[in-house]
Motif scaffolding. Structure first.
Motif, PDB file in Angstrom:
ATOM      1  N   VAL A   1      61.732  40.366  -4.665  1.00 46.02           N
ATOM      2  CA  VAL A   1      60.432  40.849  -4.200  1.00 46.02           C
ATOM      3  C   VAL A   1      60.552  42.271  -3.677  1.00 46.02           C
ATOM      4  CG1 VAL A   1      58.600  40.494  -2.512  1.00 46.02           C
ATOM      5  CG2 VAL A   1      59.615  38.531  -3.677  1.00 46.02           C
TER       6      VAL A   1
ATOM      7  N   ARG B   1      67.535  31.659  -2.107  1.00 43.53           N
ATOM      8  CA  ARG B   1      66.353  32.145  -1.380  1.00 43.53           C
ATOM      9  C   ARG B   1      66.515  33.633  -1.069  1.00 43.53           C
ATOM     10  NH1 ARG B   1      62.266  29.379   1.055  1.00 43.53           N
ATOM     11  NH2 ARG B   1      62.192  27.140   0.714  1.00 43.53           N
TER      12      ARG B   1
ATOM     13  N   PRO C   1      58.878  28.927  -2.651  1.00 46.64           N
ATOM     14  CA  PRO C   1      58.607  30.361  -2.798  1.00 46.64           C
ATOM     15  C   PRO C   1      58.092  30.712  -4.195  1.00 46.64           C
ATOM     16  CG  PRO C   1      60.732  30.004  -1.763  1.00 46.64           C
ATOM     17  CD  PRO C   1      60.269  28.671  -2.258  1.00 46.64           C
TER      18      PRO C   1
ATOM     19  N   LEU D   1      56.532  34.336  -6.610  1.00 41.13           N
ATOM     20  CA  LEU D   1      56.162  35.748  -6.692  1.00 41.13           C
ATOM     21  C   LEU D   1      55.378  35.975  -7.976  1.00 41.13           C
ATOM     22  CD1 LEU D   1      57.979  37.652  -8.847  1.00 41.13           C
ATOM     23  CD2 LEU D   1      59.752  37.199  -7.164  1.00 41.13           C
TER      24      LEU D   1
ATOM     25  N   SER E   1      53.376  37.829  -3.289  1.00 43.31           N
ATOM     26  CA  SER E   1      54.494  36.901  -3.169  1.00 43.31           C
ATOM     27  C   SER E   1      54.387  36.133  -1.861  1.00 43.31           C
ATOM     28  CB  SER E   1      55.830  37.656  -3.215  1.00 43.31           C
ATOM     29  OG  SER E   1      55.957  38.483  -2.066  1.00 43.31           O
TER      30      SER E   1
ATOM     31  N   GLU F   1      57.681  34.589  -0.227  1.00 51.72           N
ATOM     32  CA  GLU F   1      59.077  34.184  -0.307  1.00 51.72           C
ATOM     33  C   GLU F   1      59.477  33.242   0.816  1.00 51.72           C
ATOM     34  OE1 GLU F   1      57.833  37.140  -0.079  1.00 51.72           O
ATOM     35  OE2 GLU F   1      58.985  38.547   1.150  1.00 51.72           O
TER      36      GLU F   1
ATOM     37  N   PHE G   1      65.888  35.533  -4.158  1.00 55.16           N
ATOM     38  CA  PHE G   1      64.449  35.552  -4.435  1.00 55.16           C
ATOM     39  C   PHE G   1      63.759  36.614  -3.587  1.00 55.16           C
ATOM     40  CE2 PHE G   1      61.288  33.045  -6.668  1.00 55.16           C
ATOM     41  CZ  PHE G   1      60.114  33.375  -6.031  1.00 55.16           C
ATOM     42  N   ARG G   2      64.092  36.647  -2.290  1.00 55.47           N
ATOM     43  CA  ARG G   2      63.468  37.642  -1.406  1.00 55.47           C
ATOM     44  C   ARG G   2      63.825  39.054  -1.846  1.00 55.47           C
ATOM     45  NH1 ARG G   2      64.972  33.857   2.594  1.00 55.47           N
ATOM     46  NH2 ARG G   2      66.837  35.049   3.132  1.00 55.47           N
TER      47      ARG G   2
END
Length: 660
Positions: free
Chosen positions: A63, A56, A88, A90, A81, A83, A59-60
């Motif tokens: 972004v 996670r 999540p 994007l 997005s 997140e 992933f953030r």
């Protein structure tokens, strides 16, 4: 592209999901459309990673870093997005064009001019990315899109966030490598600080792979790959001399001595203008046709905008800047025979329509009514035929026996003995009933009620336990045409329609069912959850053997590295699959046994790496091993190294050693 499964959502966030573009270890990438018609590449995390804080965070950060470089013409910018969502996602700009990896696989190495153009684009992209304080850290052919006007770099999942320090933004755990080791830099392999020089090293290996078709550091075993990246000088003899002098300064082992992106640009100069080779252009055109076909099936059109992003227009799409629906009055053909370029302007507008849900994909027609009508027609035709046979004028038909004639004569007749011209009954031919096999297209699914040697196919909605059509061949019964297709399970030939279907079985335990030797898989440590194919990395499992028709793990060949198995069972034994696996440890200590000789690289107090070695070149040997974590007491006065998997406790170890 792949069609969506029946059970997949058609909307994610504000986007309408249209098809699958691809997938990787972290997630899937979907083709989707915004309410204003802008097409995006929508990335969603894999379900088994949703509760993994490490991914996670990755992933953030993708972004954040993608937004930082959004102004660059060399990247696919994130446009939206979420997140923090339960699942999540994007959305990035969508551009037509294959990845470099797809281009190499489909049409082989690039010629020198194209490789030089690629190198110029990558160097330009890295110069801008580095100016934003971002280091990509995962540059490889699958993260480079070859667009009509150059290149685009994608996937900033493990990039360093701008302004971050060297040590506070890592998403890797001790001993873990996220990314492709064959495209990493020596400092990444040895866990030293990374910076812009890291991307230049990866640029060098990417250009070599593009120009020769092979990565210079590839090897069968992961530890061999990493050892070659750190210690071996790549063989550049296969490169043209003009490229060799440009690649060499990128591959210097010491990052402090490596060339910068700006310096490399100055050495390359301006590449010759021109299109990509025909093979790349063909892949680009194929994708354009596929995307246009998806749109057309849903009643829409597509066109390429001046910034090379793709717009979908038609009923239900309203431009955000004007509130006027995008509706063409001119239809531009697609494909090789198109008379207008993909970016041709569109004039006119259709009626104002509110944005609506995605129109359902066209389902196969329900032919129940048709079949009923045909049955009635057949009954009527049969009755008519019997009537014609029984009528008086039919009694002299050649098919009438003497006995029949005599009996008819005795019964009396109003036939006057005159000459009558025989007329055949009018044949009623019903409309041809659609054949689900002959009419099958890629993406259709079937149930097979037959067995290994004889198929009995019935059209079905795609889902677990069905066979999906991955290719179709007409006017042939040659089953060998399916050989070599990815994820192929079986092939079926229908002699009546002369059609060959290449079929892929969809197992409820995930796409790891189709994993081949050398690929990597991963999933939860239980007996009910799906497993997926992922990038090979520490903590994943590499497939050593794939045994079709087998579900007994005792069938796996015992080897130095075999230490895990995963099997897929079905109601048909021939569809069972057994995967013989090796768990990927951070180094060779995970596979070490007593008396093995090893080379310890680094200070054991700070965390050294251990590699198998001939005893003549080794500096330690193994004195003990236990499956407990940090069991220093087990080793007594000997040195020790330990590691534990957060996902598979069974692969925990403490290995004891002594100096040679």
């Amino acid at each position: 592209m792949k069609p969506l499964r029946d059970d997949e959502p058609r909307e994610i966030g504000p986007y309408r999901v249209l098809a699958e573009l691809g997938e990787g270890g972290m997630g899937r990438v979907l083709l989707a459309a915004a309410s204003d018609g802008r097409l995006v590449a929508l990335k969603v995390m894999r379900p088994h990673l949703l509760h993994d804080d490490r991914f996670r965070f990755r992933f953030r950060r993708e972004v954040l870093t993608s937004r930082e470089v959004a102004a660059s013409r060399w990247t696919a910018a994130v446009v939206a997005s979420d997140e923090h969502a339960a699942e999540p996602w994007l959305a990035s700009e969508f551009f037509h064009g294959p990845t470099l990896a797809e281009a190499i696989a489909a049409s082989g190495p690039l010629d020198e001019a194209a490789a030089r153009r690629l190198m110029h684009g990558l160097a330009s992209a890295l110069a801008e990315i580095h100016a934003h304080g971002v280091v990509h850290r995962d540059l490889k052919p699958s993260n480079v899109i070859l667009t009509e006007d150059g290149v685009r770099i994608i996937d900033f999942g493990i990039a360093r966030a701008p302004g971050a320090g060297d040590g506070d933004t890592t998403v890797t755990e001790t001993g873990a490598l996220i990314g492709a080791p064959a495209h990493m830099s020596p400092e990444q392999i040895t866990m030293r600080p990374v910076g812009p020089p890291t991307d230049l090293f990866s640029l060098g290996t990417t250009v070599i792979a593009a120009a020769t078709g092979a990565n210079p550091f590839d090897a069968e075993a992961l530890f061999d790959i990493m050892s070659k990246v750190v210690h071996a000088d790549p063989d550049l003899d296969a490169l043209p001399a003009g490229l060799r002098t440009l690649v060499e300064p990128c591959l210097v082992k010491d990052p402090g001595e490596r060339i910068t992106a700006a310096e490399l640009l100055a050495r390359i100069g301006e590449p010759l203008a021109g299109p990509w080779p025909p093979g790349v252009a063909a892949l680009d055109e194929m994708q354009r046709v596929e995307v246009a076909s998806v749109a057309e099936r849903l009643g829409w059109e597509t066109r390429v905008q001046p910034d090379r992003t793709v717009l979908m227009y038609g009923p239900g799409f309203v431009r955000a800047d004007t509130g006027v629906p995008t509706g063409p009055t001119i239809r531009y053909p697609t494909g090789p025979t198109a008379q207008y370029p993909p970016g041709a302007p569109v004039s006119g507008a259709g009626p104002v329509l509110r944005p609506g849900p995605v129109p359902p994909a066209p389902s196969r027609p329900d032919r129940t009514v048709l079949y009923s009508v045909l049955a009635v027609v057949a009954v009527v035709a049969l009755a008519s035929l019997l009537f014609l046979i029984d009528r008086p004028g039919a009694r002299d038909d050649p098919g009438t026996t003497a006995a029949d004639s005599s009996e008819d004569a005795d019964a009396g007749s109003d036939w006057d003995g005159g000459t009558e011209t025989d007329t055949d009954p009018v044949e009623t031919t019903p409309d041809a009933v659609a054949d689900p096999v002959a009419d099958a297209v890629v993406g259709d699914c079937f149930h097979d009620y037959g067995g290994e040697d004889e198929a009995d196919l019935e059209a079905a909605s795609c889902g677990d336990g069905t066979f999906e059509v991955i290719d179709v061949y007409h006017d042939t019964t040659d089953l060998s045409l399916c050989d070599g297709l990815d994820d192929l399970t079986t092939s079926v030939a229908d002699s009546g329609s002369r059609t060959v279907l290449c079929l892929s079985y969809r197992h409820s335990y995930g796409d790891a069912y189709h994993a081949e030797v050398g690929e990597c898989v991963f999933g939860p440590d239980d007996d009910v959850s799906p497993w997926y194919r992922i990038d090979c990395q520490t903590g994943a499992f590499e497939v050593l053997e794939r045994l079709p028709g087998e579900s007994d793990q005792d069938a796996c060949t015992e080897s130095t590295y075999y230490n895990h198995a995963f099997w897929f069972t079905t109601d048909q034994t021939y569809l069972d699959v057994l995967l013989c696996l090796r768990f990927i440890y951070p180094d060779d200590a995970g596979y070490a046994a007593v008396d093995n000789c090893m080379y310890m690289d680094g200070d054991p107090e700070d965390g050294a790496n251990y590699w198998f070695s001939d005893c003549d070149g080794a500096n330690v040997y193994v004195t003990g091993r236990t499956d407990e974590y940090e069991a220093s007491g087990f080793c007594g006065d000997d040195g020790w190294t330990t590691w534990s998997s957060p996902d598979f406790a069974a692969h925990t170890y403490t290995v004891c050693w002594r100096y040679l």
